[in-house]
Design a protein around this motif. Structure first.
Motif, mmCIF file in Angstrom:
data_model
loop_
_atom_site.group_PDB
_atom_site.id
_atom_site.type_symbol
_atom_site.label_atom_id
_atom_site.label_comp_id
_atom_site.label_asym_id
_atom_site.label_seq_id
_atom_site.Cartn_x
_atom_site.Cartn_y
_atom_site.Cartn_z
ATOM 1 N N LEU A 166 0.830 -1.204 0.000
ATOM 2 C CA LEU A 166 0.000 0.000 0.000
ATOM 3 C C LEU A 166 0.866 1.257 0.000
ATOM 4 O O LEU A 166 0.655 2.182 -0.793
ATOM 5 C CB LEU A 166 -0.930 0.019 1.220
ATOM 6 N N VAL A 167 1.872 1.288 0.879
ATOM 7 C CA VAL A 167 2.758 2.443 0.982
ATOM 8 C C VAL A 167 3.541 2.622 -0.312
ATOM 9 O O VAL A 167 3.714 3.753 -0.795
ATOM 10 C CB VAL A 167 3.681 2.312 2.216
ATOM 11 N N GLU A 168 3.984 1.525 -0.898
ATOM 12 C CA GLU A 168 4.695 1.600 -2.178
ATOM 13 C C GLU A 168 3.819 2.266 -3.237
ATOM 14 O O GLU A 168 4.266 3.169 -3.958
ATOM 15 C CB GLU A 168 5.091 0.190 -2.629
ATOM 16 N N GLU B 31 10.847 9.353 -2.548
ATOM 17 C CA GLU B 31 11.533 8.480 -3.506
ATOM 18 C C GLU B 31 12.335 7.398 -2.794
ATOM 19 O O GLU B 31 12.313 6.234 -3.197
ATOM 20 C CB GLU B 31 12.466 9.287 -4.407
ATOM 21 N N GLU B 32 13.041 7.780 -1.741
ATOM 22 C CA GLU B 32 13.810 6.793 -0.976
ATOM 23 C C GLU B 32 12.885 5.757 -0.351
ATOM 24 O O GLU B 32 13.171 4.561 -0.385
ATOM 25 C CB GLU B 32 14.631 7.486 0.106
ATOM 26 N N GLY B 33 11.777 6.202 0.210
ATOM 27 C CA GLY B 33 10.806 5.275 0.803
ATOM 28 C C GLY B 33 10.205 4.358 -0.241
ATOM 29 O O GLY B 33 10.059 3.148 -0.017
ATOM 30 N N PHE B 34 9.852 4.912 -1.389
ATOM 31 C CA PHE B 34 9.297 4.115 -2.476
ATOM 32 C C PHE B 34 10.280 3.042 -2.929
ATOM 33 O O PHE B 34 9.923 1.872 -3.080
ATOM 34 C CB PHE B 34 8.913 5.012 -3.657
ATOM 35 N N ASP B 35 11.541 3.443 -3.143
ATOM 36 C CA ASP B 35 12.562 2.481 -3.576
ATOM 37 C C ASP B 35 12.734 1.361 -2.559
ATOM 38 O O ASP B 35 12.823 0.180 -2.930
ATOM 39 C CB ASP B 35 13.901 3.177 -3.816
ATOM 40 N N ALA B 36 12.765 1.716 -1.279
ATOM 41 C CA ALA B 36 12.924 0.702 -0.231
ATOM 42 C C ALA B 36 11.722 -0.242 -0.212
ATOM 43 O O ALA B 36 11.884 -1.465 -0.112
ATOM 44 C CB ALA B 36 13.102 1.373 1.130
ATOM 45 N N CYS B 37 10.518 0.298 -0.328
ATOM 46 C CA CYS B 37 9.311 -0.548 -0.341
ATOM 47 C C CYS B 37 9.308 -1.476 -1.550
ATOM 48 O O CYS B 37 8.951 -2.654 -1.432
ATOM 49 C CB CYS B 37 8.051 0.319 -0.363
ATOM 50 N N ARG B 38 9.715 -0.960 -2.700
ATOM 51 C CA ARG B 38 9.740 -1.763 -3.926
ATOM 52 C C ARG B 38 10.697 -2.940 -3.782
ATOM 53 O O ARG B 38 10.369 -4.073 -4.150
ATOM 54 C CB ARG B 38 10.137 -0.885 -5.115
ATOM 55 N N VAL B 39 11.867 -2.682 -3.230
ATOM 56 C CA VAL B 39 12.854 -3.750 -3.052
ATOM 57 C C VAL B 39 12.322 -4.803 -2.072
ATOM 58 O O VAL B 39 12.387 -6.008 -2.344
ATOM 59 C CB VAL B 39 14.201 -3.174 -2.555
ATOM 60 N N ILE B 40 11.780 -4.357 -0.960
ATOM 61 C CA ILE B 40 11.298 -5.294 0.057
ATOM 62 C C ILE B 40 10.112 -6.105 -0.445
ATOM 63 O O ILE B 40 10.038 -7.312 -0.220
ATOM 64 C CB ILE B 40 10.956 -4.548 1.356
ATOM 65 N N SER C 100 9.425 -6.993 -3.411
ATOM 66 C CA SER C 100 9.758 -7.922 -4.489
ATOM 67 C C SER C 100 10.781 -8.981 -4.080
ATOM 68 O O SER C 100 11.099 -9.860 -4.879
ATOM 69 C CB SER C 100 10.283 -7.143 -5.703
ATOM 70 N N THR C 101 11.292 -8.903 -2.872
ATOM 71 C CA THR C 101 12.292 -9.852 -2.411
ATOM 72 C C THR C 101 11.618 -11.069 -1.779
ATOM 73 O O THR C 101 10.713 -10.932 -0.967
ATOM 74 C CB THR C 101 13.230 -9.188 -1.372
ATOM 75 N N GLU C 102 12.072 -12.230 -2.179
ATOM 76 C CA GLU C 102 11.589 -13.480 -1.574
ATOM 77 C C GLU C 102 12.758 -14.159 -0.877
ATOM 78 O O GLU C 102 13.848 -14.199 -1.441
ATOM 79 C CB GLU C 102 10.995 -14.419 -2.636
ATOM 80 N N PRO C 103 12.621 -14.664 0.287
ATOM 81 C CA PRO C 103 11.424 -14.609 1.120
ATOM 82 C C PRO C 103 11.224 -13.199 1.671
ATOM 83 O O PRO C 103 12.162 -12.411 1.773
ATOM 84 C CB PRO C 103 11.719 -15.591 2.247
ATOM 85 N N PHE C 104 9.978 -12.893 2.028
ATOM 86 C CA PHE C 104 9.627 -11.589 2.575
ATOM 87 C C PHE C 104 10.345 -11.397 3.907
ATOM 88 O O PHE C 104 10.324 -12.254 4.767
ATOM 89 C CB PHE C 104 8.110 -11.493 2.770
ATOM 90 N N ARG C 105 10.983 -10.236 4.047
ATOM 91 C CA ARG C 105 11.742 -9.949 5.278
ATOM 92 C C ARG C 105 10.940 -8.985 6.143
ATOM 93 O O ARG C 105 10.960 -7.770 5.927
ATOM 94 C CB ARG C 105 13.105 -9.358 4.926
ATOM 95 N N LYS C 106 10.247 -9.544 7.105
ATOM 96 C CA LYS C 106 9.344 -8.762 7.945
ATOM 97 C C LYS C 106 10.091 -7.676 8.715
ATOM 98 O O LYS C 106 9.623 -6.536 8.798
ATOM 99 C CB LYS C 106 8.589 -9.675 8.911
#
Length: 162
Positions: free
Chosen positions: A12-14, A62-71, A73-79
């Motif tokens: 949602l934040v992304e 932009e920094e927040g968006f980039d961080a959300c996008r990386v997290i 899309s990364t498997e396994p999800f890193r809570k």
């Protein structure tokens, strides 16, 4: 179960940050102090501060968006990484939107309950700036409601784990 809640919050934040970054960059790429002076005569230094606030917000988003996008899309999800990112988004992006560095606008919390825009300007602002902030406000309100939990809970968790 908790992973799905955090993952949905990251997504949602992304999405909201992508929209906000798009609106901010579109505005900042096309406006100058001269444009603002054409809209409304004011001190050039005020417009410089106004644009500075908007650029700062754009960078944080932009920094927040980039961080959300990386997290997301990364498997396994890193809570844990997701929670850190949501905490940072809350404190950098959302706080910067409602309480900008140069204090040119503020949130009238009573307006938020009436369904009207809650951002008020300390001095008269150009209409284009008002439209931009107004277009962003609902996304920032929604993100704040979703992430208010991270204002205190994340810090508490980190202190307990030490």
């Amino acid at each position: 179960m908790a992973n799905t809640v955090v993952k949905s919050q990251i997504e949602l934040v992304e999405q909201k940050l992508a929209s906000s970054v798009g609106g901010l960059n579109q505005y900042l790429n096309h406006v100058t102090i001269s444009n603002l002076k054409e809209e409304m005569e004011a001190d050039e230094s005020e417009y410089g501060l106004l644009l500075s606030n908007l650029r700062r917000l754009a960078v944080f988003c932009e920094e927040g968006f980039d961080a959300c996008r990386v997290i997301s899309s990364t498997e396994p999800f890193r809570k844990a990484a997701a929670e850190r990112t949501l905490y940072r988004v809350y404190h950098q992006c959302i706080e910067e939107f409602f309480n900008p560095k140069h204090d040119l606008w503020y949130e009238d919390s009573r307006s938020a309950y009436t369904g009207r825009n809650s951002i008020k300007y300390r001095k008269a602002a150009p209409e284009s700036v008002k439209r931009l902030i107004s277009s962003l406000e609902s996304d920032f309100q929604l993100m704040r409601e979703e992430l208010q939990f991270y204002e205190t809970d994340y810090v508490t968790k980190m202190k307990q784990s030490q």
